[in-house]
Structures are given as structure tokens and as C-alpha cells.
Design a protein around this motif. Structure first.
Motif, mmCIF file in Angstrom:
data_model
loop_
_atom_site.group_PDB
_atom_site.id
_atom_site.type_symbol
_atom_site.label_atom_id
_atom_site.label_comp_id
_atom_site.label_asym_id
_atom_site.label_seq_id
_atom_site.Cartn_x
_atom_site.Cartn_y
_atom_site.Cartn_z
ATOM 1 N N SER A 109 23.302 -61.839 -67.628
ATOM 2 C CA SER A 109 22.405 -60.943 -66.895
ATOM 3 C C SER A 109 23.137 -60.238 -65.760
ATOM 4 C CB SER A 109 21.225 -61.744 -66.338
ATOM 5 O OG SER A 109 20.401 -60.926 -65.530
ATOM 6 N N ILE A 110 23.940 -60.974 -65.008
ATOM 7 C CA ILE A 110 24.673 -60.383 -63.886
ATOM 8 C C ILE A 110 25.695 -59.365 -64.386
ATOM 9 C CG2 ILE A 110 26.328 -60.887 -62.037
ATOM 10 C CD1 ILE A 110 24.862 -63.638 -61.766
ATOM 11 N N ILE A 111 26.457 -59.746 -65.399
ATOM 12 C CA ILE A 111 27.454 -58.828 -65.959
ATOM 13 C C ILE A 111 26.776 -57.585 -66.539
ATOM 14 C CG2 ILE A 111 29.161 -58.558 -67.806
ATOM 15 C CD1 ILE A 111 29.836 -61.556 -67.363
ATOM 16 N N GLY A 112 25.645 -57.803 -67.210
ATOM 17 C CA GLY A 112 24.911 -56.683 -67.816
ATOM 18 C C GLY A 112 24.444 -55.673 -66.791
ATOM 19 N N GLN A 113 23.992 -56.153 -65.638
ATOM 20 C CA GLN A 113 23.562 -55.232 -64.588
ATOM 21 C C GLN A 113 24.713 -54.323 -64.158
ATOM 22 O OE1 GLN A 113 20.882 -56.940 -61.355
ATOM 23 N NE2 GLN A 113 21.533 -58.824 -62.399
ATOM 24 N N CYS A 114 25.891 -54.918 -63.974
ATOM 25 C CA CYS A 114 27.055 -54.139 -63.528
ATOM 26 C C CYS A 114 27.480 -53.124 -64.583
ATOM 27 C CB CYS A 114 28.213 -55.081 -63.212
ATOM 28 S SG CYS A 114 27.887 -56.284 -61.904
ATOM 29 N N ILE A 115 27.549 -53.565 -65.825
ATOM 30 C CA ILE A 115 28.021 -52.701 -66.906
ATOM 31 C C ILE A 115 27.040 -51.560 -67.185
ATOM 32 C CG2 ILE A 115 28.492 -52.622 -69.390
ATOM 33 C CD1 ILE A 115 29.780 -55.347 -69.146
ATOM 34 N N TYR A 116 25.751 -51.820 -67.026
ATOM 35 C CA TYR A 116 24.749 -50.790 -67.343
ATOM 36 C C TYR A 116 24.970 -49.510 -66.538
ATOM 37 C CZ TYR A 116 20.291 -48.514 -68.197
ATOM 38 O OH TYR A 116 19.328 -47.605 -68.554
ATOM 39 N N TYR A 117 25.409 -49.657 -65.304
ATOM 40 C CA TYR A 117 25.631 -48.466 -64.485
ATOM 41 C C TYR A 117 26.693 -47.552 -65.096
ATOM 42 C CZ TYR A 117 22.716 -50.145 -60.662
ATOM 43 O OH TYR A 117 21.645 -50.556 -59.910
ATOM 44 N N SER A 118 27.645 -48.126 -65.823
ATOM 45 C CA SER A 118 28.651 -47.302 -66.498
ATOM 46 C C SER A 118 28.102 -46.705 -67.783
ATOM 47 C CB SER A 118 29.888 -48.146 -66.820
ATOM 48 O OG SER A 118 30.645 -48.382 -65.666
ATOM 49 N N PHE A 119 27.446 -47.534 -68.578
ATOM 50 C CA PHE A 119 26.954 -47.072 -69.871
ATOM 51 C C PHE A 119 25.853 -46.018 -69.728
ATOM 52 C CE2 PHE A 119 28.135 -50.701 -72.998
ATOM 53 C CZ PHE A 119 29.453 -50.573 -72.622
ATOM 54 N N ALA A 120 25.031 -46.172 -68.702
ATOM 55 C CA ALA A 120 23.857 -45.290 -68.571
ATOM 56 C C ALA A 120 23.973 -44.359 -67.367
ATOM 57 C CB ALA A 120 22.594 -46.134 -68.466
ATOM 58 N N SER A 121 25.188 -44.049 -66.961
ATOM 59 C CA SER A 121 25.380 -43.248 -65.746
ATOM 60 C C SER A 121 24.677 -41.888 -65.820
ATOM 61 C CB SER A 121 26.867 -43.058 -65.465
ATOM 62 O OG SER A 121 27.512 -42.414 -66.551
ATOM 63 N N LYS A 122 24.719 -41.256 -66.978
ATOM 64 C CA LYS A 122 24.098 -39.926 -67.101
ATOM 65 C C LYS A 122 22.574 -40.016 -67.060
ATOM 66 C CE LYS A 122 27.953 -37.800 -69.560
ATOM 67 N NZ LYS A 122 28.411 -37.098 -70.778
ATOM 68 N N VAL A 123 22.023 -41.074 -67.610
ATOM 69 C CA VAL A 123 20.567 -41.279 -67.553
ATOM 70 C C VAL A 123 20.141 -41.589 -66.122
ATOM 71 C CG1 VAL A 123 18.653 -42.718 -68.331
ATOM 72 C CG2 VAL A 123 20.452 -42.061 -69.941
ATOM 73 N N ILE A 124 20.885 -42.480 -65.456
ATOM 74 C CA ILE A 124 20.575 -42.823 -64.069
ATOM 75 C C ILE A 124 20.621 -41.580 -63.199
ATOM 76 C CG2 ILE A 124 21.382 -44.109 -62.048
ATOM 77 C CD1 ILE A 124 22.416 -46.260 -64.009
ATOM 78 N N ASP A 125 21.579 -40.709 -63.475
ATOM 79 C CA ASP A 125 21.718 -39.457 -62.739
ATOM 80 C C ASP A 125 20.435 -38.634 -62.803
ATOM 81 O OD1 ASP A 125 23.818 -38.792 -61.177
ATOM 82 O OD2 ASP A 125 24.710 -37.373 -62.567
ATOM 83 N N LYS A 126 19.745 -38.671 -63.927
ATOM 84 C CA LYS A 126 18.546 -37.858 -64.138
ATOM 85 C C LYS A 126 17.294 -38.484 -63.536
ATOM 86 C CE LYS A 126 20.235 -35.753 -68.437
ATOM 87 N NZ LYS A 126 20.347 -34.382 -67.874
ATOM 88 N N ILE A 127 17.249 -39.814 -63.466
ATOM 89 C CA ILE A 127 16.013 -40.467 -63.007
ATOM 90 C C ILE A 127 16.105 -41.034 -61.593
ATOM 91 C CG2 ILE A 127 15.310 -41.037 -65.368
ATOM 92 C CD1 ILE A 127 16.269 -43.886 -64.894
ATOM 93 N N SER A 128 17.331 -41.203 -61.069
ATOM 94 C CA SER A 128 17.469 -41.786 -59.734
ATOM 95 C C SER A 128 18.822 -41.396 -59.148
ATOM 96 C CB SER A 128 17.339 -43.311 -59.806
ATOM 97 O OG SER A 128 17.464 -43.892 -58.531
ATOM 98 N N VAL A 129 18.877 -40.192 -58.587
ATOM 99 C CA VAL A 129 20.139 -39.657 -58.076
ATOM 100 C C VAL A 129 20.765 -40.582 -57.033
ATOM 101 C CG1 VAL A 129 21.199 -37.755 -56.818
ATOM 102 C CG2 VAL A 129 19.477 -37.276 -58.549
ATOM 103 N N GLU A 130 19.915 -41.191 -56.196
ATOM 104 C CA GLU A 130 20.455 -42.050 -55.140
ATOM 105 C C GLU A 130 21.107 -43.325 -55.685
ATOM 106 O OE1 GLU A 130 16.050 -42.948 -55.671
ATOM 107 O OE2 GLU A 130 17.351 -41.181 -55.549
ATOM 108 N N ASN A 131 20.821 -43.649 -56.942
ATOM 109 C CA ASN A 131 21.425 -44.826 -57.554
ATOM 110 C C ASN A 131 22.538 -44.477 -58.538
ATOM 111 O OD1 ASN A 131 20.002 -47.163 -56.460
ATOM 112 N ND2 ASN A 131 18.189 -46.288 -57.413
#
Length: 221
Positions: free
Chosen positions: A162-184
Motif C-alpha cells: 500500500s505504501i509503495i503503491g501510493q508513491c508509484i501512483y504519482y508517477s503512473f497517473a501524473s497526467k490524470v492528477i494534473d487534470k483533477i488536482s493541480v496542487e497535487n
């Protein structure tokens, strides 16, 4: 080995990391790597034998550089609490994945790592044994120390993944995160804040698991 040969190898590895990452193993040619590294094809074959040999060397170089530059226990000593060790572990992961001195997010070498994590090749097996498995064991030991008990491998591994997955998700989903939460967005400037949040969130989950283990132990008496 002369300095010139070493310089040639470094150029080949650098070019190969970006091209393998962006095009994948199948669509990458030795000719394209040689051109990008400004060497002849014979030099690539001399140092790495063939494309698979070069691919394995690139994976080793990428992971060795990332883990040595951002060690999971940097600055820790015998006085460090397991909670502090977890914070260091998480920040080191973010720095490897997102910083310019690490794998630079989801492009080039970062994309190469993403490809291997999603669909591991035979060349990835040595990387798992040399880098990923020992760091998994380290994280499991940290979580066990935070829990102050041994709940068994199933719970410990679930927490670690779970901890590793949280960290890795930011890389895998960076473009999606960019669209839904710019501050994150997972930028280098945000690494410290994102690492803090994942750390705090994970400690909360571990604390809840510890409470459940205590209650379960009391009920069994």
C-alpha cells in the motif's frame, strides 16, 4: 579500461535508457542508440554484446544510480524511530521517481521503469533480487517496528504494498492528477509535501491496524 572507453559506455547507457523508455524494447534499434550516443554500432556490440545485453545493463544502471543516490536509510542512526525511518523511506522513493537527479517522472528512464513494473521482462529479474526485494524487506521491518508486534507476513506485506503503491501512483497517473488536482501534481517542488502526506496517511492506517490487533488479542483471551 581507459577513460575514453568509460565515457563511451556512459553515452551508450544514457542514450539507450531514453530510447528504450520511450519506444520499448521491441521498437528500439541498436542503430538508433548508436546514433544518439554518437558512436558506431560496433562499439555498442563490443561493450554490451547485443540488444538484450544492453537492455539489462541499462536496467542495472538506472536502478543502481537511483538507489545509491537516494538511499532508503539516508541520515538514519540507532536513535531514529521507526516512524522517522518510514518518512525517510517514502521521501527516497519520491526522489528516485520524480526528481531530476532521479528517474525524472514518467518520461525517458522513468517510462522504462514503468514498462518493467507493468510487464516485467526476463532482464528485470536481477533488478528485483538486487534492489526491489531487499527494499521490500526493509520496509516490512520498519512497519513491524511501528506495530510493535509481528502480525504475520500477510498484514505486513499488505501495508508495504500500500505504501509503495501510493508513491508509484504519482508517477503512473501524473497526467490524470494534473487534470483533477493541480496542487497535487507530482513535480519536484511538491516532493516534500507529497512525501509528508503519504507518510501521515500511512501512519494512520498502521495505527488502525495496531488497534485492531490489540482488540483481537484481547478478545481471544
Amino acid at each position: 579500461m581507459s577513460g575514453q572507453e568509460l565515457k563511451t559506455e556512459e553515452r551508450i547507457l544514457e542514450a539507450a535508457g531514453d530510447i528504450f523508455g520511450n519506444k520499448g524494447f521491441k521498437d528500439t534499434t541498436i542503430r538508433a542508440i548508436a546514433q544518439a550516443a554518437n558512436v558506431n554500432i560496433a562499439a555498442v556490440n563490443y561493450h554490451y554484446r547485443d540488444k538484450m545485453g544492453l537492455y539489462g545493463a541499462v536496467l542495472e544502471d538506472v536502478f543502481q544510480t537511483g538507489f545509491s543516490r537516494f538511499p532508503a536509510q539516508s541520515g538514519q542512526d540507532l536513535t531514529s524511530t521507526p516512524e522517522q525511518r518510514l518518512r525517510t523511506f517514502i521521501q527516497a522513493m519520491f526522489l528516485r521517481l520524480q526528481s531530476a537527479e532521479g528517474w525524472g517522472g514518467f518520461s525517458g528512464k522513468g517510462r522504462l521503469i514503468a514498462r518493467e513494473l507493468l510487464d516485467p521482462s526476463p532482464a528485470f529479474e536481477p533488478v528485483i533480487e538486487r534492489y526491489i526485494r531487499p527494499h521490500k524487506d526493509l520496509l516490512v521491518s520498519i512497519i513491524k517496528d511501528i506495530l510493535q508486534t509481528d502480525p504475520g507476513q500477510q498484514i505486513l506485506l499488505s501495508c508495504a504494498i500500500s505504501i509503495i503503491g501510493q508513491c508509484i501512483y504519482y508517477s503512473f497517473a501524473s497526467k490524470v492528477i494534473d487534470k483533477i488536482s493541480v496542487e497535487n501534481r507530482p513535480t519536484e517542488e511538491n516532493i516534500e509535501r507529497l512525501a509528508d502526506f503519504v507518510w501521515t496517511f500511512s501512519l494512520g492506517g498502521i495505527a488502525r491496524i495496531r488497534e485492531d490487533l490489540i482488540i483481537s488479542g484481547e478478545e481471544q483471551r
